[in-house]
Design a protein around this motif. Structure first.
Motif, PDB file in Angstrom:
ATOM      1  N   LEU A   6     -28.872  50.551 -60.189  1.00 41.21           N
ATOM      2  CA  LEU A   6     -29.623  49.532 -60.907  1.00 41.21           C
ATOM      3  C   LEU A   6     -28.826  48.998 -62.093  1.00 41.21           C
ATOM      4  N   VAL A   7     -28.188  49.894 -62.834  1.00 40.12           N
ATOM      5  CA  VAL A   7     -27.354  49.482 -63.969  1.00 40.12           C
ATOM      6  C   VAL A   7     -26.216  48.584 -63.470  1.00 40.12           C
ATOM      7  N   PHE A   8     -25.586  48.958 -62.369  1.00 41.62           N
ATOM      8  CA  PHE A   8     -24.516  48.139 -61.787  1.00 41.62           C
ATOM      9  C   PHE A   8     -25.033  46.758 -61.407  1.00 41.62           C
ATOM     10  N   ALA A   9     -26.179  46.701 -60.732  1.00 45.96           N
ATOM     11  CA  ALA A   9     -26.737  45.419 -60.296  1.00 45.96           C
ATOM     12  C   ALA A   9     -27.064  44.535 -61.492  1.00 45.96           C
ATOM     13  N   LEU A  10     -27.651  45.120 -62.515  1.00 50.58           N
ATOM     14  CA  LEU A  10     -27.988  44.353 -63.710  1.00 50.58           C
ATOM     15  C   LEU A  10     -26.735  43.851 -64.414  1.00 50.58           C
ATOM     16  N   ALA A  11     -25.733  44.717 -64.543  1.00 51.44           N
ATOM     17  CA  ALA A  11     -24.488  44.333 -65.221  1.00 51.44           C
ATOM     18  C   ALA A  11     -23.766  43.221 -64.467  1.00 51.44           C
ATOM     19  N   GLN A  12     -23.675  43.335 -63.147  1.00 51.40           N
ATOM     20  CA  GLN A  12     -22.955  42.294 -62.412  1.00 51.40           C
ATOM     21  C   GLN A  12     -23.734  40.987 -62.409  1.00 51.40           C
ATOM     22  N   THR A  13     -25.051  41.050 -62.410  1.00 56.09           N
ATOM     23  CA  THR A  13     -25.847  39.830 -62.485  1.00 56.09           C
ATOM     24  C   THR A  13     -25.639  39.136 -63.824  1.00 56.09           C
ATOM     25  N   LEU A  14     -25.695  39.910 -64.899  1.00 58.01           N
ATOM     26  CA  LEU A  14     -25.469  39.322 -66.223  1.00 58.01           C
ATOM     27  C   LEU A  14     -24.049  38.800 -66.375  1.00 58.01           C
ATOM     28  N   LEU A  15     -23.086  39.539 -65.857  1.00 52.51           N
ATOM     29  CA  LEU A  15     -21.691  39.118 -65.949  1.00 52.51           C
ATOM     30  C   LEU A  15     -21.449  37.808 -65.212  1.00 52.51           C
ATOM     31  N   PHE A  16     -21.981  37.705 -64.008  1.00 50.82           N
ATOM     32  CA  PHE A  16     -21.743  36.495 -63.210  1.00 50.82           C
ATOM     33  C   PHE A  16     -22.490  35.289 -63.752  1.00 50.82           C
ATOM     34  N   GLN A  17     -23.463  35.481 -64.631  1.00 48.49           N
ATOM     35  CA  GLN A  17     -24.124  34.349 -65.266  1.00 48.49           C
ATOM     36  C   GLN A  17     -23.160  33.619 -66.205  1.00 48.49           C
ATOM     37  N   PHE A  18     -22.148  34.331 -66.681  1.00 44.92           N
ATOM     38  CA  PHE A  18     -21.166  33.729 -67.582  1.00 44.92           C
ATOM     39  C   PHE A  18     -20.026  33.046 -66.832  1.00 44.92           C
ATOM     40  N   PHE A  19     -20.023  33.147 -65.508  1.00 44.44           N
ATOM     41  CA  PHE A  19     -19.020  32.497 -64.674  1.00 44.44           C
ATOM     42  C   PHE A  19     -19.722  31.555 -63.709  1.00 44.44           C
ATOM     43  N   PRO A  20     -20.080  30.349 -64.175  1.00 54.55           N
ATOM     44  CA  PRO A  20     -20.860  29.446 -63.328  1.00 54.55           C
ATOM     45  C   PRO A  20     -20.121  29.006 -62.064  1.00 54.55           C
ATOM     46  N   GLN A  21     -18.798  29.067 -62.057  1.00 50.80           N
ATOM     47  CA  GLN A  21     -18.040  28.676 -60.874  1.00 50.80           C
ATOM     48  C   GLN A  21     -18.077  29.748 -59.784  1.00 50.80           C
ATOM     49  N   PHE A  22     -18.520  30.953 -60.137  1.00 49.33           N
ATOM     50  CA  PHE A  22     -18.620  32.031 -59.161  1.00 49.33           C
ATOM     51  C   PHE A  22     -19.781  31.716 -58.224  1.00 49.33           C
ATOM     52  N   PRO A  23     -19.567  31.778 -56.917  1.00 47.81           N
ATOM     53  CA  PRO A  23     -20.618  31.391 -55.963  1.00 47.81           C
ATOM     54  C   PRO A  23     -21.876  32.260 -56.096  1.00 47.81           C
ATOM     55  N   ASP A  24     -23.013  31.580 -56.219  1.00 49.32           N
ATOM     56  CA  ASP A  24     -24.293  32.288 -56.333  1.00 49.32           C
ATOM     57  C   ASP A  24     -24.551  33.188 -55.132  1.00 49.32           C
ATOM     58  N   ALA A  25     -24.166  32.723 -53.967  1.00 54.61           N
ATOM     59  CA  ALA A  25     -24.441  33.481 -52.741  1.00 54.61           C
ATOM     60  C   ALA A  25     -23.752  34.848 -52.760  1.00 54.61           C
ATOM     61  N   VAL A  26     -22.592  34.939 -53.387  1.00 52.22           N
ATOM     62  CA  VAL A  26     -21.851  36.204 -53.407  1.00 52.22           C
ATOM     63  C   VAL A  26     -22.573  37.233 -54.268  1.00 52.22           C
ATOM     64  N   TRP A  27     -22.926  36.870 -55.509  1.00 54.21           N
ATOM     65  CA  TRP A  27     -23.572  37.874 -56.351  1.00 54.21           C
ATOM     66  C   TRP A  27     -24.984  38.175 -55.874  1.00 54.21           C
ATOM     67  N   GLN A  28     -25.642  37.218 -55.246  1.00 54.65           N
ATOM     68  CA  GLN A  28     -26.956  37.504 -54.676  1.00 54.65           C
ATOM     69  C   GLN A  28     -26.831  38.458 -53.489  1.00 54.65           C
TER      70      GLN A  28
END
Length: 64
Positions: free
Chosen positions: A18-40
């Motif tokens: 859960l901590v990993f999922a939350l951290a990667q979700t928050l991290l990828f919010q700061f990289f808008p060019q990162f594809p949404d489909a990948v982090w989802q």
């Protein structure tokens, strides 16, 4: 036998996933060019891992 809930939480595989999922979700919010489909997709996999671990824990408690 009393167990410390914080120690149990820190030893929980579900908690750390859960901590990993939350951290990667928050991290990828700061990289808008990162594809949404990948982090989802990563979050979806982590949710299924947590569910599988919960099912495994439930099954082991039923067998005791």
């Amino acid at each position: 036998m009393q167990t410390n809930p914080f120690k149990a939480l820190l030893n929980s595989r579900k908690f750390w996933l859960l901590v990993f999922a939350l951290a990667q979700t928050l991290l990828f919010q700061f990289f808008p060019q990162f594809p949404d489909a990948v982090w989802q997709a990563i979050n979806t996999l982590v949710v299924f891992l947590i569910a599988a671990i919960a099912a495994e824990d439930f099954a082991s408690k039923l067998n005791k």
